[in-house]
Design a protein around this motif. Structure first.
Motif, PDB file in Angstrom:
ATOM      1  N   ALA A   1     -44.040  89.436  61.252  1.00 34.01           N
ATOM      2  CA  ALA A   1     -44.337  89.150  59.840  1.00 34.01           C
ATOM      3  C   ALA A   1     -45.826  89.273  59.534  1.00 34.01           C
ATOM      4  O   ALA A   1     -46.255  89.041  58.392  1.00 34.01           O
ATOM      5  N   GLN A   2     -46.599  89.637  60.567  1.00 34.53           N
ATOM      6  CA  GLN A   2     -48.056  89.839  60.445  1.00 34.53           C
ATOM      7  C   GLN A   2     -48.777  88.573  59.981  1.00 34.53           C
ATOM      8  O   GLN A   2     -49.765  88.620  59.255  1.00 34.53           O
ATOM      9  N   ILE A   3     -48.254  87.419  60.465  1.00 33.07           N
ATOM     10  CA  ILE A   3     -48.886  86.145  60.132  1.00 33.07           C
ATOM     11  C   ILE A   3     -49.840  85.717  61.235  1.00 33.07           C
ATOM     12  O   ILE A   3     -50.819  85.013  60.974  1.00 33.07           O
ATOM     13  N   ILE A   4     -49.578  86.157  62.468  1.00 32.05           N
ATOM     14  CA  ILE A   4     -50.430  85.762  63.594  1.00 32.05           C
ATOM     15  C   ILE A   4     -50.905  86.991  64.346  1.00 32.05           C
ATOM     16  O   ILE A   4     -50.359  88.092  64.199  1.00 32.05           O
ATOM     17  N   SER A   5     -51.948  86.762  65.152  1.00 32.91           N
ATOM     18  CA  SER A   5     -52.397  87.766  66.123  1.00 32.91           C
ATOM     19  C   SER A   5     -52.494  87.055  67.461  1.00 32.91           C
ATOM     20  O   SER A   5     -52.774  85.855  67.521  1.00 32.91           O
ATOM     21  N   GLU A   6     -52.264  87.795  68.558  1.00 33.61           N
ATOM     22  CA  GLU A   6     -52.177  87.174  69.877  1.00 33.61           C
ATOM     23  C   GLU A   6     -53.113  87.852  70.870  1.00 33.61           C
ATOM     24  O   GLU A   6     -53.389  89.050  70.776  1.00 33.61           O
ATOM     25  N   SER A   7     -53.569  87.052  71.831  1.00 32.62           N
ATOM     26  CA  SER A   7     -54.224  87.568  73.022  1.00 32.62           C
ATOM     27  C   SER A   7     -53.435  87.037  74.208  1.00 32.62           C
ATOM     28  O   SER A   7     -52.349  86.482  74.043  1.00 32.62           O
TER      29      SER A   7
END
Length: 571
Positions: free
Chosen positions: A68-74
């Protein structure tokens, strides 16, 4: 979401509709703009779930949030995507921007629209333990900013803002004694005594059901409001207009009476508090050429005092020299010499400064009380300090503090100077002990002119001990509080900040030094020997200069932009 990609945490929670009850997203949003570690999600959201199951459930939810393009992750952390913000983050950014403003009126103006948001609770509908920790921290953060606004607005006599900010503190902590005292006092000074007492009595009834009560000091403040009589309330604009008109008529029709009022002891408080407003009245009285004698002398010396408070050395020096060339009362000679010596010192005429303060001391020793003599001696000690002669300053300051112990204002100022002298003399333990003691005193709120001096010395101490983060904090504090005190204090603080920035290899130091020197020259000031500029300044044209306010704002922004580093201390 009606307001774009904003997650609302203050008041009623608003998450993206398809994730309106998603605790993982809520945790990420609460931590924003800091990233959230994956282990934190497992710890708080799935505390009683078997680890493998908890990992699977977290992975599924994070996958949906990512799609949903609400978060970004590493590898180990999750953050909100750049397209999303929280209302809490925006509010804190706006508050930080406001408190970077050195002008107190502008800071109050910018903060006023934020008061209602600072009063809002954080997700009040949630009772999860991990949310409550955030709620508690938010209440402390919000009330810290609101308390600072209460103090600032009170200094500016903006009692409407004091009342609003104090009431917002009460929204977080309903029985906070300091907030209630500020609220009651502000409402009374605004003429709303009944409204303040009704709110207070309602809070007190609730508190008594818990077998508690407010502190004796708060109860005394409330009781005193019952005794407030109409004459003690602020004058209405119409009444103030009548008083001003009456005084101006007095100066024309009964000038002797007006002169007596201006030279009376009761007018001294107005002079110290409002020198710019008092100066034209005093000059008008002197222009009426009152007869030689005590009344005329008091008016003249009060003009000198006003000029000293306004740091108008260009006007003060010739006026004081002319005044002292006449046969005048020794008490008024001493006052004029005190102001003249300081004006000489500020403008770099150091020999004349020491000569004038020695004359003032001799007069005080012959004609006046011992505290008057110690006031003169302590000023000479201040000159020694600023002239980088701490060994000469220290014994005089120590004795002055004892002699003037009954005068809190002077005693505190002298203790700050003594801490600075200890620092210059490499007596770091005594300097640190005295600074920490002074900075913790509640009475400092009553003397806002002392805070920039303490912050300046704290900044010098932090620089000496290579405490980078503390130097950054104290530099911001010194600049803001100095700007609210005087141009001289602001330029001295700016020079000390430049010394710190030079140690940080900041590329803008040379330009800052040029602007500082421009303002020093324009005002006829010189820096004391203990605070030299780190770079020889290059003269700049007025068209290249920036205002003192913009110079201060730029230095504050530079300090805020420095990377936060762990402290490095001497071993």
């Amino acid at each position: 979401m009606s307001d774009g990609k904003v997650i609302r945490l203050l008041g009623r929670l608003t998450l993206p509709s398809q994730f309106s009850k998603n605790n993982i997203l809520l945790l990420i949003a609460l931590n924003h703009p800091a990233p959230t570690h994956r282990s934190e999600i497992l710890k708080h959201i799935f505390p009683e779930t078997e680890p493998k199951e908890a990992n699977n459930r977290a992975r599924v939810t994070l996958s949906r949030l990512r799609k949903a393009q609400i978060i970004s992750e590493s590898e180990h952390h999750i953050s909100l995507s750049p397209a999303y913000k929280t209302d809490l983050q925006t509010l804190l950014e706006n508050v930080q921007s406001a408190i970077s403003e050195p002008d107190p009126a502008e800071e109050i103006k910018v903060l006023n629209p934020l008061i209602s948001s600072l009063a809002l609770p954080l997700i009040p509908q949630s009772h999860e333990p991990w949310v409550q920790a955030h709620q508690d921290q938010w209440a402390i953060t919000a009330t810290t900013y609101l308390s600072q606004l209460v103090t600032l607005a009170h200094q500016q006599s903006d009692f409407k803002t004091v009342a609003r900010a104090a009431e917002s503190i009460i929204a977080h902590f309903p029985f906070d004694d300091d907030a209630w005292s500020a609220f009651l006092t502000a409402k009374a000074k605004s003429g709303h005594v009944s409204e303040a007492l009704r709110a207070f009595q309602q809070a007190r009834r609730i508190l008594k059901t818990q077998n508690e009560d407010f502190s004796p000091e708060t109860l005394e403040a409330a009781d005193s409001l019952h005794l407030v009589a109409a004459p003690t309330l602020p004058f209405s604009p119409g009444q103030e207009k009548i008083i001003v008109s009456l005084f101006h008529r007095l100066t024309q029709e009964s000038p002797e009476l007006a002169h007596q009022l201006l030279s009376s002891p009761s007018f001294r408080t107005e002079l110290i508090t409002h020198p710019a407003e008092c100066l034209p009245l005093l000059r008008q009285a002197l222009a009426q050429n009152p007869s030689p004698g005590p009344t005329r002398e008091r008016i003249e010396v009060r003009i000198i005092t006003a000029l000293s408070l306004l740091e108008d050395n260009h006007s003060l020096i010739p006026l004081a020299e002319a005044f002292l060339s006449q046969p005048i009362d020794p008490a008024r000679q001493r006052i004029a010499l005190l102001h003249l010596s300081f004006a000489f010192f500020q403008t770099g005429r150091f020999d004349q400064a020491f000569e004038s303060i020695d004359r003032a001391t001799s007069i005080a020793e012959c004609y006046h009380t011992e505290p008057d003599a110690w006031e003169c001696r302590s000023q000479k000690a201040t000159f020694y300090l600023l002239n980088a002669q701490p060994q000469e300053a220290i014994p005089i300051l120590q004795n002055s503090i004892q002699a003037l112990a009954n005068n809190p204002r002077d005693s505190l100022a002298l203790q700050v100077n003594l801490a600075h002298a200890y620092l210059l003399n490499d007596d770091f333990n005594q300097a640190a002990a005295l600074l920490n003691q002074l900075d913790s005193l509640p009475i400092l709120r009553s003397y806002p002119h002392l805070e920039p001096i303490i912050a300046h010395v704290q900044l010098a101490f932090s620089i000496t001990h290579n405490q980078t983060e503390q130097a950054r904090i104290q530099g911001i504090r010194a600049l803001k509080t100095a700007y609210r005190t005087s141009a001289r204090h602001t330029l001295f603080a700016a020079a000390k900040v430049c010394q710190f920035l030079e140690l940080q290899h900041h590329p803008g130091v040379t330009e800052y030094c040029n602007h500082i020197q421009f303002h020093l020259t324009a005002q006829g000031l010189v820096l004391p020997k203990i605070t030299p500029l780190p770079h020889p300044p290059t003269p700049i044209h007025q068209s290249q200069s920036v205002s003192l306010r913009n110079l201060t704002r730029s230095l504050i922004a530079t300090l805020r932009s420095l990377p936060h580093a762990p402290e490095s201390r001497e071993t």
